[in-house]
Design a protein around this motif. Structure first.
Motif, short mmCIF file in Angstrom:
data_model
loop_
_atom_site.label_atom_id
_atom_site.label_comp_id
_atom_site.label_asym_id
_atom_site.label_seq_id
_atom_site.Cartn_x
_atom_site.Cartn_y
_atom_site.Cartn_z
N CYS A 26 1.01 -1.24 -0.20
CA CYS A 26 0.20 -0.01 -0.24
C CYS A 26 0.78 1.33 -0.05
O CYS A 26 1.76 1.44 0.76
N PHE B 116 -1.17 7.96 0.28
CA PHE B 116 -1.41 9.18 -0.70
C PHE B 116 -1.72 10.49 0.39
O PHE B 116 -2.60 10.47 1.05
N PRO C 165 -5.26 12.18 -2.83
CA PRO C 165 -5.49 11.15 -3.75
C PRO C 165 -4.98 11.27 -5.14
O PRO C 165 -5.21 10.37 -6.09
N LEU C 166 -4.86 12.32 -5.72
CA LEU C 166 -4.64 12.58 -7.28
C LEU C 166 -3.03 12.49 -7.40
O LEU C 166 -2.42 12.54 -8.51
N LEU D 282 -8.29 4.42 2.69
CA LEU D 282 -8.62 4.27 1.26
C LEU D 282 -7.50 4.07 0.49
O LEU D 282 -7.28 4.42 -0.66
N HIS D 283 -6.31 4.33 1.24
CA HIS D 283 -5.03 4.52 0.53
C HIS D 283 -4.63 3.06 -0.31
O HIS D 283 -3.98 3.33 -1.33
N TYR E 274 -6.52 3.30 -3.65
CA TYR E 274 -5.83 4.39 -4.67
C TYR E 274 -4.79 3.57 -5.34
O TYR E 274 -4.65 3.43 -6.55
N THR E 275 -3.98 2.61 -4.30
CA THR E 275 -2.79 1.96 -5.05
C THR E 275 -3.19 1.10 -5.78
O THR E 275 -2.86 0.82 -7.20
N GLU F 112 -6.09 0.72 -7.38
CA GLU F 112 -6.80 1.12 -8.84
C GLU F 112 -5.58 1.45 -9.95
O GLU F 112 -5.73 1.16 -11.16
N ARG F 113 -4.46 1.98 -9.34
CA ARG F 113 -3.48 2.45 -10.22
C ARG F 113 -2.61 0.99 -10.99
O ARG F 113 -2.45 1.20 -12.11
N ILE G 103 -9.53 -4.29 -4.88
CA ILE G 103 -10.02 -2.86 -5.03
C ILE G 103 -11.55 -2.84 -4.42
O ILE G 103 -11.62 -2.02 -3.31
N ARG H 175 -12.82 -0.70 -1.03
CA ARG H 175 -13.87 0.01 -1.13
C ARG H 175 -15.25 -0.19 -0.42
O ARG H 175 -16.03 0.89 -0.07
#
Length: 340
Positions: A81, A84, A87-88, A263-264, A267-268, A270-271, A303, A307
């Motif tokens: 993990c 972030f 998040p962007l 949520l970190h 985000y990881t 998803e990338r 994910i 989520r």
């Protein structure tokens, strides 16, 4: 995996997200409890990770093609993990921030000796040596990871100070000023938690600090998904804090700081998923279409776990003495800022 199902609108991630939402963890959703209870009982027997079995389980996942991991991980091959602060942020930026966040909690000083349990491809060990002037022993059960980690240390000219060994955590001897373990505890298994933490306590110097970074469950003890245990992480289990704490208590370790990253990892992942989707042709060339669908399904399910389900990431800072670290946690942000 066999290609007998077609998702006409969207992709497998969208379908799993829909299913995950409808089996989400929450007081208003009894469906999830009904579905998961039988799996919880069935999975109990898959978490006995004796030394020989642990090495075999690790090889199943981590000894895959180097090229596969290059296609979707960041430049430093951080397979855990990211952190972030925004998040962007890009994947590479978030992974650098993760390493700095962990280093700040370790309160490192030049010349200290650090043990990295589950060192992966060596990125964390090399980072700590570079930013804090410490000596590191990284251990792994993956022969492929060991080969690359040693080559990276040689290339960086630090092989005498950053060493890597093919070794089970139960076989480590000696004393260390710091212990770090990132993304390895998920492979220990509840039957071995007491052994793990007692070994860490014995290896940690009296004034030592340990940082454990692991996926965790917010909903209490659960089960490893049967598909995941068969195809992706045999012997793997995501712990609940209620399962970890009794072992920590029995090992006479102080829990100084606990941070929950929610949520970190979503985000990881998803990338990672987007990179895998973009590298479809290359992954099929490495393996085949069935493997690609398996890997995509694995990441999509992960994910959804972060989520919709109760998966989080725990960072636990542990010491042998109550006064080893400052009594307020402001120092973490201050130390972290110096590493950027």
């Amino acid at each position: 995996m066999d290609g007998r199902m077609t998702v006409e609108v969207g992709d497998i991630r969208d379908l799993i997200d829909l299913i995950g939402y409808n089996t989400r963890w929450g007081v208003d959703n009894p469906t999830r409890v009904i579905l998961w209870r039988p799996q919880q009982l069935a999975s109990m027997f898959d978490t006995f990770n004796w030394q020989r079995r642990s090495k075999r389980n690790v090889a199943h996942h981590y000894d895959l093609s180097d090229r596969l991991y290059d296609l979707f991980l960041d430049a430093d091959r951080q397979y855990s993990c990211a952190y972030f602060t925004d998040p962007l942020n890009s994947l590479d930026e978030a992974q650098e921030d993760k390493k700095a966040h962990i280093a700040a909690k370790l309160l490192l000083k030049p010349g200290q000796r650090v043990l990295d349990i589950g060192c992966g491809w060596g990125g964390m060990a090399l980072y700590l040596n570079r930013v804090a002037d410490v000596d590191v022993l990284g251990i792994t059960l993956s022969e492929e990871q060991l080969k690359i980690a040693r080559a990276r240390a040689e290339a960086a000219g630090v092989a005498e100070r950053v060493k890597f060994e093919l070794m089970d955590y139960r076989s480590v001897a000696g004393t260390f000023d710091r212990i770090v373990s990132v993304g390895m505890f998920e492979h220990v298994g509840p039957p071995h938690y007491v052994t793990f933490f007692k070994q860490c306590c014995e290896r940690l110097s009296p004034d030592g600090v340990m940082l454990l970074h692991t996926i965790g469950r917010a909903d209490g003890p659960g089960a490893t998904d049967a598909w995941l245990a068969k195809y992706i992480f045999p012997g793997g289990y995501v712990p609940a804090l209620s399962q970890m704490m009794p072992a920590i208590e029995r090992s006479y370790l102080w829990l100084n700081d606990l941070e929950v990253l929610r949520l970190h990892y979503a985000y990881t992942l998803e990338r990672w998923y987007d990179r895998v989707a973009a590298a479809r042709a290359e992954i099929i060339a490495l393996y085949d279409e069935r493997f690609f669908r398996m890997w995509q399904f694995y990441l999509a399910g992960a994910i959804s776990a972060f989520r919709n389900d109760a998966h989080v990431v725990f960072q636990l800072q542990l010491t042998r003495k109550r006064d080893t670290v400052p009594i307020v946690r402001d120092y973490i942000g201050v130390s972290e800022a110096k590493l950027h």
